[in-house]
Write a protein that holds these residues in place. Sequence first.
Motif, PDB file in Angstrom:
ATOM      1  N   GLU A  80       0.802  -1.228   0.000  1.00  0.00           N
ATOM      2  CA  GLU A  80       0.000   0.000   0.000  1.00  0.00           C
ATOM      3  C   GLU A  80       0.830   1.270   0.000  1.00  0.00           C
ATOM      4  O   GLU A  80       1.797   1.403   0.744  1.00  0.00           O
ATOM      5  CB  GLU A  80      -0.937   0.009   1.218  1.00  0.00           C
ATOM      6  N   ASN A 105      -2.161   7.173  -7.940  1.00  0.00           N
ATOM      7  CA  ASN A 105      -3.011   5.989  -7.989  1.00  0.00           C
ATOM      8  C   ASN A 105      -4.300   6.224  -7.212  1.00  0.00           C
ATOM      9  O   ASN A 105      -4.365   6.040  -6.014  1.00  0.00           O
ATOM     10  CB  ASN A 105      -2.264   4.744  -7.474  1.00  0.00           C
ATOM     11  N   LEU A 106      -5.309   6.620  -7.939  1.00  0.00           N
ATOM     12  CA  LEU A 106      -6.552   7.027  -7.303  1.00  0.00           C
ATOM     13  C   LEU A 106      -7.595   5.925  -7.229  1.00  0.00           C
ATOM     14  O   LEU A 106      -8.513   6.015  -6.435  1.00  0.00           O
ATOM     15  CB  LEU A 106      -7.148   8.223  -8.062  1.00  0.00           C
ATOM     16  N   ASN A 107      -7.497   4.941  -8.084  1.00  0.00           N
ATOM     17  CA  ASN A 107      -8.547   3.929  -8.074  1.00  0.00           C
ATOM     18  C   ASN A 107      -8.015   2.626  -7.479  1.00  0.00           C
ATOM     19  O   ASN A 107      -6.837   2.496  -7.179  1.00  0.00           O
ATOM     20  CB  ASN A 107      -9.098   3.704  -9.473  1.00  0.00           C
ATOM     21  N   LEU A 108      -8.892   1.681  -7.314  1.00  0.00           N
ATOM     22  CA  LEU A 108      -8.515   0.451  -6.629  1.00  0.00           C
ATOM     23  C   LEU A 108      -7.712  -0.500  -7.523  1.00  0.00           C
ATOM     24  O   LEU A 108      -7.221  -1.516  -7.042  1.00  0.00           O
ATOM     25  CB  LEU A 108      -9.759  -0.258  -6.080  1.00  0.00           C
ATOM     26  N   GLN A 109      -7.560  -0.139  -8.791  1.00  0.00           N
ATOM     27  CA  GLN A 109      -6.687  -0.940  -9.645  1.00  0.00           C
ATOM     28  C   GLN A 109      -5.240  -0.667  -9.258  1.00  0.00           C
ATOM     29  O   GLN A 109      -4.402  -1.560  -9.318  1.00  0.00           O
ATOM     30  CB  GLN A 109      -6.896  -0.565 -11.106  1.00  0.00           C
ATOM     31  N   ASP A 110      -4.981   0.563  -8.883  1.00  0.00           N
ATOM     32  CA  ASP A 110      -3.604   0.954  -8.618  1.00  0.00           C
ATOM     33  C   ASP A 110      -3.282   1.165  -7.148  1.00  0.00           C
ATOM     34  O   ASP A 110      -2.121   1.131  -6.780  1.00  0.00           O
ATOM     35  CB  ASP A 110      -3.280   2.239  -9.396  1.00  0.00           C
ATOM     36  N   TYR A 111      -4.289   1.415  -6.317  1.00  0.00           N
ATOM     37  CA  TYR A 111      -4.031   1.428  -4.874  1.00  0.00           C
ATOM     38  C   TYR A 111      -4.350   0.018  -4.403  1.00  0.00           C
ATOM     39  O   TYR A 111      -5.506  -0.392  -4.383  1.00  0.00           O
ATOM     40  CB  TYR A 111      -4.887   2.454  -4.124  1.00  0.00           C
ATOM     41  N   LEU A 112      -3.316  -0.730  -4.035  1.00  0.00           N
ATOM     42  CA  LEU A 112      -3.483  -2.160  -3.833  1.00  0.00           C
ATOM     43  C   LEU A 112      -3.727  -2.525  -2.383  1.00  0.00           C
ATOM     44  O   LEU A 112      -2.931  -2.170  -1.506  1.00  0.00           O
ATOM     45  CB  LEU A 112      -2.223  -2.891  -4.320  1.00  0.00           C
TER      46      LEU A 112
END
Lengths: 160, 304, 798
Positions: C704, C715-722
Motif C-alpha cells: 500500500e 493511484n486514485l482507483n482500486l486498480q492501482d491502490y493495492l
Amino acid sequence: MNALTLSFTLNGNDVSLEISPNTLLVDLLRDKLRLTGTKVGCREGECGACTVLLDGTPVNSCILPAAKVQGKSLTTIEGLAQKNGQLTEIQEAFMHEGAAQCGFCTPGMIMNSTALLENNPQPNEQEIRQALSGTLCRCTGYRKIVQAVATAGEMKKSQG
Amino acid sequence: MALTFKDLHWAKNIQVQQYLQPGTLEEALEILANFGGRARVIAGGTDVVPQLRRRNIEVEALVDVTGIPGLDGIDQDGENIALGGLVTHAQVASSDLIRKKALLLSEGAGSVGSPQIRNIATVAGNLISGQPAADTSIPLLALDATVTIAGRDGERKVPLTEFFLDKGKTVLDCTREILIRIQFKGLIENEGGCYLRLAKRKALTLPMLVLAAVVNADLGKGIINRAAIALGPVAPVPYRAANVEGFLKGAPISDETFAAAANMGMQECTPRDSCLRGSCDYRQEMSKVFIKRGLSRAIAQIGS
Amino acid sequence: MQDTTEGKRKVQVHTKEKPDLDQLLGEPEKKLAVAGHSITRTDDPGKVTGKLMYGADYPQEGFLHGKILRSPHPHALIKSVDIEKAIELPGVAAVLTGKDVPGRNGFGAILPDQPVICEDKVRYVGDGVALVAAETEEIAHEALSLIRVEYEVLPAVFDPRDALEPDAPKVHEGGNLLSDNKLRKGNVEKGFREADIIMERTYQVPFLEHAYLEPDVTLAVPQRDGTMLVEGPMQAPFTVRRNLAAVLGVPVNRVRVRQIHMGGGFGGKEDSPIDIGCRAAVLANHTGQPVRIALEREEVTLQTCKRHPMIMEVKIGARKDGKLLAFEGVIYDEQGAYAGLGPVIPPAGGSHIHSMVMMPGPYEIPHAKVDAYLCYTNHPYGGAMRGFGAPQVHIAHEQMIDELAGELGLDPFEVRHINAFRLGSATATGQVLDQSVGLLDTLEACAEAFRWKERFGKNEYLNAESSKRRGIGMGMGWYRTSIGTAGDGCGANVYVHEDGSVLLYSGITEMGQGAFTVLPQICAEELGVAMEDVRLVQPDTDQVPESGPTVGSRSTTLMGNAIIMAVRQVKTSILEMASDMLRVPVERLEAKNRLIYDREKPHKSLAFKEVAARCMAMGKRLIGQGWWTPPAASLDPETGQGSPYFVYTYSTHMAEVLVDVETGEVEVTDYVAAFDVGKAINPKALEGQIEGGVAMGLGYALMEEVAMVDGIPQNLNLQDYLIPTTLDMPDVKPIVLEVENKLGPYGAKGIGEMPNIPATPAILNAISDACGGRVRSLPADPERVFMAIREAGGPPER
C-alpha cells in the motif's frame, strides 16, 4: 439518445422496460429498479462489490452496459432468499460464521460464492479463495468468509 | 504535467447516444461503416466502459458484437487451434484443449483481472487493448499467432508480430473492423512452454513484467532447436526478444546458455521507469530472471 | 495453506482473570449470560439479503446533486473565479464560491483551518474551489467544467524536513511547524555512555488510503423548522455537528446529524463527513433544497484524509544481553495541507502527540528522548487511520529491536522478553502500568502457538533448486483505549418500558466493528434481559447524548461503562420494586435471563417485564443515564511525562514468509496473533477484527502506498491502490487472552485498532530473516525487497 427496450428475467420474474443506451447495469438495478443490494465501490470492475449473476455467471455490473442483459437471466442478492423469507445456505453460513463486518462487500461475496457452490458444491480452501479473488474486503481479512463458504458446502451436503 | 479537469473530477456514467446489438457480422460492419468513425465495437466491455467513464475515449455509439453467432468457439484442426473473436478469458483458462496444447496461454488468460472480468472479457479485446504486457498478447506472440480481421472489404490475416503499433494502438481500427479469429499452432511433442508474471499482489492487478516462452528442443541431443520469447512491458508494444532467439537457435541446453540468453535479453529490453510498476533498472533485472526461468521451465515442460 | 474445510474451528478464548478480593466479596461470581458470547450481529440479516441501507442506497428523488471543483495545483493563489457560464447552464441551482459560506469558512476535526470553499489560495491538489448543485449529476459535472479559475502557481513543499527550512514556502500564514513536541525521561547521554552497543537507523512510511469499500456520501436536508439535517456514513456525528453549526453560522442546537450504517470507516470517516457534510449543507442552505454529495472512488482518494507519512530517526543504546538503556527518536510527521487530526488536543489528544508517546515502544527504557515535529506540506492532509500514529512508530521500534537482536546475535524473542512491559513497569512517559498488562502473556502464548523456538534460526530455501527462502519474524505492540483529551467522555441513555423492552441511546457508530451488537450485549447483560429485548436507536444527535467519536478503540470500554451506569440507575428501581414484590432484601436479588430471583432461593423469582410494568404503574423511574469519563489524562507539555491514556491493549504477532530472493516477491505463509483484550464481549466479532486488522497491516507492509509525484497522487482507483485480495492473505490464527481491565465493562478494553499495528513490522522482520535484506522505506514491494537484498550483498548462501 435512442431508448432501448430491455426484456430479461430478473430474480425469476420477467421484466420489460425502456432504458437509455448509456445505462450501466448497476445503475439500472439501483436507481431505476430500486434494488440497492448490489453496491458500487469503484466503477472500474476492481472491487467486485457490484457482482451479479448473468445466466448464473458472476460479472461486475458496474462496467456492464445494461443492454447486455437482453434476453438473459439476471440474479441479484435480492433474488436469493425464498419467497417465504428462508435464506440460502450461504446466507445462513455468513451469519453463523460472522463473515460480514461492515457488510458492503457481502452481497458481492455471496453472489460469487453462490455461483461457486453451484458448480463445485464442496470446494477446498484454494478454490474458494480463487473464486472470491475478484471481490475485495477491507474489514474481514477474508478468513471467516472462506469459512462461511466451506460451511455452506457442508450444510448443502448434509441436506442431501 | 498539468492536471486537466477530467483528472480531478469523475463522472458516474458513460456518454453514448446509441447502443446497437447487431445479429450478424455483416450487420455489424455495415453499422460501423454508416457511423463513419463515430461508433466503435464493444465485446465484453471491461476495457471500453472504464475508458468511456474516464472520458479517455469518446464515441457516439457502441456496436455490441457479442450477439454475432459462430465466434465463441475454440476449434482444433490438426495442430492448429482457433479461438473465435468472442472467446472469453474464462473459456481459455479452463479449456482442456488449450491447457493441454498451449498451457502458457491458459495461464496467461487466467491471470487477467478477476473471475468476474474473465467471465466476459474477450481474448480478442485483450489483444486490441494494445497494452505492452497484456496477459494473452504475450503468450500468443510467443505462439506466433495470427489474427483474422473482418472489415467491409473482406477479411485479412495479420501475424501478431505485425499487429501491435504502439502502446494502446494496433493495426485494427475498432471503428471499422472486428477481430473474428485468433489462430496458432499448439505445442508439439518436443516443445514446451512457460508463462510467468510478476505483480505486486496475486489478483486484480496489472503486472510489472510478463514473459511467455515456447522452446523446441531435442532433449536427446541436448540442443535447443528454436525458442520464442515474448515479454512486456519492455517496449511500447509486446516484445519478441529477437536477438535472444537468434542466439538460442542450436544452443546447448545448459545453465550457461540460459544465463547468456538472460544477459543478452536484458540488453535488448528498454522498459520505462514506472511510478507504480517498477523502475527501469528493476524491470531489466527481472527480464533477466524471467528469461532464465522461462527457458528452463519451458524445457522442463517438454514431454509432460 | 491449511485446508480448513475439515472440522470446525472453535473460537479459543483463554481467560486469565486476576481476581480482586474486594470485588469478589462485593459482587459474587458472575457467569455472563449475554456479554462474552459470540452472538450473531443484529444487522447481519440486512447485510446478507442486501436489505441494509447504506448512504448511497437512500432514494435520490427530490435531491439536488452537489459537486466540488478541485484545484489542479498543490499550491497556488486564486486570482479569479468565473462562474458565469456554469450558472447559466439549465438545471443548475447554485454555483458557490468562498464568499457564499454563511458562517465560518473553515472546517476541521481539531482546527478549522480547511476552507469549505477556498478564497485566497489552494494548498493541495484536490482542494475545493467552488461548489455546484444541479438537478442531475451529469449537469453538475458539466457545470463544474464550465467554471474558469485563474491561478498564480506558488512554489510548493512536499517533504516535512524541507517544510522546516526557514525559506520553505509557507502553507499557512503561521508557518509550517504545526506542533513541536518533546518527550524527556531520564538522561539519554548517560544511557548511551553506559551502553555496550549503539545503533542508529531511519525508517520511512508513505501516505496510506483507508480504501473502505463504501465511497463517501452525504445527504443535507433543510427541515421545515429551519434546522438542517445532515445524514450519512460517519464516525463522529458530534464533531460533524459542531462544524456544521459554525459553517452555517447557527447554534449547535439548530443542526441535526444522523449516522447511517457505514461500509467501513477505519478512521477515514472521522473527518471526511465533515468535509462533504459542510459542503452539502452550504449548498442546501443556499438553495433551500436537499442536496446529495456522493464521491466517486477516485475523488475519495484524491480529496479525503490519509494516514500520516513519517520519517523516523531512531538511536538506541543497549547492553550486550539486550537490555535497553537509552532510546532517542526524531519524528518528522507530515500533516499535509490542513490540520486534520494531527494537532495536540491537550493533554494527549491528536495523532501527533500519540505518536510521540508510543515511539519508544512497549519496553522498559530508563532513558528516553523524543522530538516530534508536525509539519504542513502541500500534500493531502493526515487524518485518523486505524492506529492514529501508532502503526508508523511501531514499524520503527519493532524493526529496530530486531536489528539490535541481529547485531547482538540474540533471539528477538529474548530481547523483547527482557524489555517488555509487565505489571508495574513505567513507560517512557513515566506512567506506571498498574493493571491489565498482558504483554508478556501475549508474547509467550504467541510463541507457543507459532512454535517460535523450534523455528527460529532454521530459515532455509524451499529446496535445492528454489529461489524462495523462508523466514520468520515477530512484532509486539501496545495501544491505548481512549483518546487522551481532557474531554474524553461518553454518555448513554437507557429507557425500560412497561413490557420489559428496552431502548438504548448511544452516539457510537457502526462501521462493521460490531458496536451495534456489542453495546446492546452489554446493556442486556447488565440489565438481566435478553439480547432481543434491547433496541439500539440509530445515532442521531437530536436523540442520543454526547458520546464523542467512534475512534481510538474507545467504544466498547467508554460507552460500555456509560451503558452500565445508565442501566444501574434503572436497575435500582427494578430491584427495589422486586424486593418489595418478593419480600426479599435487595442485596440477595439477581437479574438474569429476564428474571429477577433470590440468589439463595432461585425458584423465588419474577419476570423482568412484570417488575417493569409495576414500576411504570407506580411511577418508579425507568430512565437511566450514564456518563463515563476515563481517569484524567496527563502529559507535561515540556517533558512528555504523565499518564496520557488510562489502559492499554497488548499484542504479539508472528509471521512466516517466503521470499523469492531473485525477484523480491513476498508471500506470507503462516500467521499467529495473540492479544490481551481484557474481556472479549463478542469473541467472534473480536476474532474478525483481528483477522481484518492483520490484513490491513499486511497491506501496509507489502503493497500500500499513495504515490505522490510533484504533489499529484498517482493511484486514485482500486486498480492501482493495492489492498490484499483473498489470494494474498494467509490463514490468520488469533489467540485471545483476557487480563481484566478493572475500569472496563466486564473487564474489556479496546481492540479495534490494535490488530493492524504489530502486523506490519512482524512481516518486515520476517522478510529480513528470510533474505537478509531489510526494507526501511515502505512498502516492501518486490522491487524494494530486491534492492534490499542487493544492498545486503546478495541473497543468503545455501
